[in-house]
Design a protein around this motif. Structure first.
Motif, mmCIF file in Angstrom:
data_model
loop_
_atom_site.group_PDB
_atom_site.id
_atom_site.type_symbol
_atom_site.label_atom_id
_atom_site.label_comp_id
_atom_site.label_asym_id
_atom_site.label_seq_id
_atom_site.Cartn_x
_atom_site.Cartn_y
_atom_site.Cartn_z
ATOM 1 N N GLU A 1 37.974 38.952 51.007
ATOM 2 C CA GLU A 1 38.775 40.164 51.246
ATOM 3 C C GLU A 1 39.619 40.552 50.043
ATOM 4 N N GLU A 2 39.549 39.780 48.982
ATOM 5 C CA GLU A 2 40.378 40.107 47.816
ATOM 6 C C GLU A 2 39.684 41.187 47.008
ATOM 7 N N THR A 3 40.339 42.325 46.810
ATOM 8 C CA THR A 3 39.706 43.448 46.118
ATOM 9 C C THR A 3 40.372 43.790 44.797
ATOM 10 N N ASP A 4 41.493 43.178 44.491
ATOM 11 C CA ASP A 4 42.221 43.561 43.281
ATOM 12 C C ASP A 4 41.910 42.650 42.103
ATOM 13 N N ALA A 5 41.006 41.687 42.252
ATOM 14 C CA ALA A 5 40.677 40.813 41.128
ATOM 15 C C ALA A 5 39.343 40.140 41.376
ATOM 16 N N MET A 6 38.448 40.213 40.391
ATOM 17 C CA MET A 6 37.188 39.489 40.451
ATOM 18 C C MET A 6 37.300 38.148 39.735
ATOM 19 N N PHE A 7 38.230 38.082 38.810
ATOM 20 C CA PHE A 7 38.561 36.833 38.134
ATOM 21 C C PHE A 7 40.067 36.638 38.219
ATOM 22 N N LYS A 8 40.493 35.411 38.095
ATOM 23 C CA LYS A 8 41.907 35.128 37.917
ATOM 24 C C LYS A 8 42.073 34.358 36.623
ATOM 25 N N VAL A 9 43.115 34.717 35.894
ATOM 26 C CA VAL A 9 43.407 34.079 34.616
ATOM 27 C C VAL A 9 44.767 33.404 34.731
ATOM 28 N N TYR A 10 44.822 32.156 34.306
ATOM 29 C CA TYR A 10 46.060 31.381 34.348
ATOM 30 C C TYR A 10 46.372 30.854 32.952
ATOM 31 N N GLU A 11 47.645 30.575 32.742
ATOM 32 C CA GLU A 11 48.096 29.893 31.528
ATOM 33 C C GLU A 11 48.870 28.647 31.944
ATOM 34 N N LEU A 12 48.627 27.546 31.239
ATOM 35 C CA LEU A 12 49.314 26.304 31.570
ATOM 36 C C LEU A 12 50.699 26.294 30.944
ATOM 37 N N ASN A 13 51.732 26.225 31.796
ATOM 38 C CA ASN A 13 53.103 26.061 31.318
ATOM 39 C C ASN A 13 53.303 24.586 30.988
#
Length: 302
Positions: free
Chosen positions: A195-207
Motif C-alpha cells: 500500500e505504500e505509494t510514495d516511495a519505490m525505494f528507501k534510502v538511509y544513511e548510517l548515523n
C-alpha cells in the motif's frame, strides 16, 4: 563533449574488454573496433574500481580442490582490501555465505598459488548477508533485516563478526544494498509494502554516533549506481551533468525487465523527486545514451 560512462574488465595488464553496462557480460565487438585507446587524449575520470572472480583457464587439481566455495554457486560480490599491507578477499555467495581468502603480503607473490585456502567465515545459518563493503578501511556487511556487522580480520586469527548497528524498522523483505557516498555509508532497499505509494525505494544513511539508520530524503547532487557486483556514487560534476541528480540506477529487478529485448539495457531508474516513478533506462533517452552506443571517438561511424 558529452560524457560517456564506460564499464571495462581488465583481466590482464594493458588488456581490457568492454562490459555491457550493469552486467557481468562483455559486448561482442565488431571486427573494426579500435584495438588501442590513448586515454591521455581525453578527459577520463575513474568513478569506481571493483573486483570479480573467474575460473582460470588452466585449472589444476589444487584449484579444483580449493574452489568449492567459489564455484559451488553464484558469487554475488567480492571485496579486496588490505590491513597493514596484508591483502584479503572476502566473497559473498548468492545464499548469504561469506568466504575469506588470505593473500598475504602485497609485495610477495609466493602465496598466490595452490596453497591458498578459502575459509567459510559465515555459513548463512541464522541470518544471511545481503552485501559487503570496504568502508573507510573497515570491512562491513549487512543482513536482510538491515543489521550492520563489522568483520575483524587478522593475518591468522579467526574472523570476529560483531553487530555495530541494529536493523531498520520493518526490516526483512528485499535485498539490502550498501554504497559509500561522500564518506558516509548509505543503505538502499526496494520497498515491498503493497500500500505504500510514495516511495519505490528507501534510502538511509548510517548515523555513526547513534549507530542507527536515518531516512534520507535527498541525495543532493549524487547519483547511486548498483550492479550485480558493485556499487558506487558519483556527483553531477563528475558526470558532467549527464545523469542529473537524485537518481538511483540499478540492475536487480527481473520483473521490470521482463518485456525488454536482449539488446536493450537492463537498467532500472528511480528518482527521489519523482518517488512514485520506477522505470527502465530506455524510457529516458538522454540518460540511456550515456551508456550505449559509444560515442564516435570510441566507435567511428564508418
Amino acid at each position: 563533449m558529452p560524457s560517456f560512462i564506460l564499464f571495462v574488465d581488465q583481466s590482464n595488464p594493458e588488456k581490457v574488454s568492454i562490459r555491457k553496462p550493469f552486467s557481468q557480460f562483455s559486448y561482442s565487438l565488431p571486427v573494426n573496433f579500435p584495438r588501442n585507446f590513448n586515454l591521455l587524449s581525453f578527459h577520463a575520470s575513474e568513478l569506481g574500481r571493483f573486483y570479480n572472480l573467474s575460473r582460470p583457464l588452466n585449472r589444476d587439481a589444487n584449484l579444483d580442490r580449493l574452489s568449492e566455495f567459489v564455484f559451488s554457486g553464484l558469487i554475488r560480490k567480492v571485496v579486496l582490501f588490505s590491513i597493514d599491507n596484508l591483502f584479503f578477499v572476502v566473497g559473498l555467495a548468492d545464499d548469504g555465505k561469506l568466504g575469506l581468502l588470505r593473500l598475504g603480503l602485497g609485495d610477495k607473490n609466493e602465496n598466490l598459488g595452490g596453497q591458498l585456502q578459502w575459509e567459510i567465515i559465515h555459513d548463512a545459518k541464522g541470518y544471511r548477508f545481503d552485501d559487503i563493503v570496504d568502508f573507510r578501511g573497515r570491512m562491513l556487511g549487512i543482513d536482510r533485516r538491515g543489521r550492520v556487522y563489522k568483520l575483524e580480520i587478522g593475518s591468522s586469527s579467526p574472523v570476529m563478526i560483531s553487530v555495530i548497528a541494529p536493523p531498520i524498522a520493518g526490516g526483512g523483505g528485499r535485498r539490502k544494498r550498501l554504497v559509500e557516498s561522500l564518506g558516509r555509508l548509505h543503505l538502499v532497499v526496494r520497498s515491498n509494502i503493497r500500500e505504500e505509494t510514495d516511495a519505490m525505494f528507501k534510502v538511509y544513511e548510517l548515523n555513526e554516533n547513534t549507530k542507527k539508520w536515518v531516512v534520507v530524503k535527498s541525495l543532493g547532487d549524487r547519483t547511486f549506481f548498483f550492479g550485480l557486483d558493485f556499487s558506487f556514487s558519483a556527483s553531477a560534476d563528475e558526470l558532467r551533468g549527464s545523469c542529473g541528480k537524485n537518481w538511483v540506477l540499478y540492475d536487480d529487478d527481473s520483473d521490470l525487465f521482463r518485456n525488454l529485448k536482449s539488446k536493450d539495457l537492463h537498467v532500472g531508474v528511480w528518482r527521489l523527486e519523482d518517488a512514485a516513478h520506477l522505470g527502465v533506462i530506455g524510457s529516458h533517452p538522454e540518460l540511456a545514451k550515456v551508456f550505449w552506443p559509444p560515442p564516435t571517438w570510441i566507435w567511428p561511424n564508418e
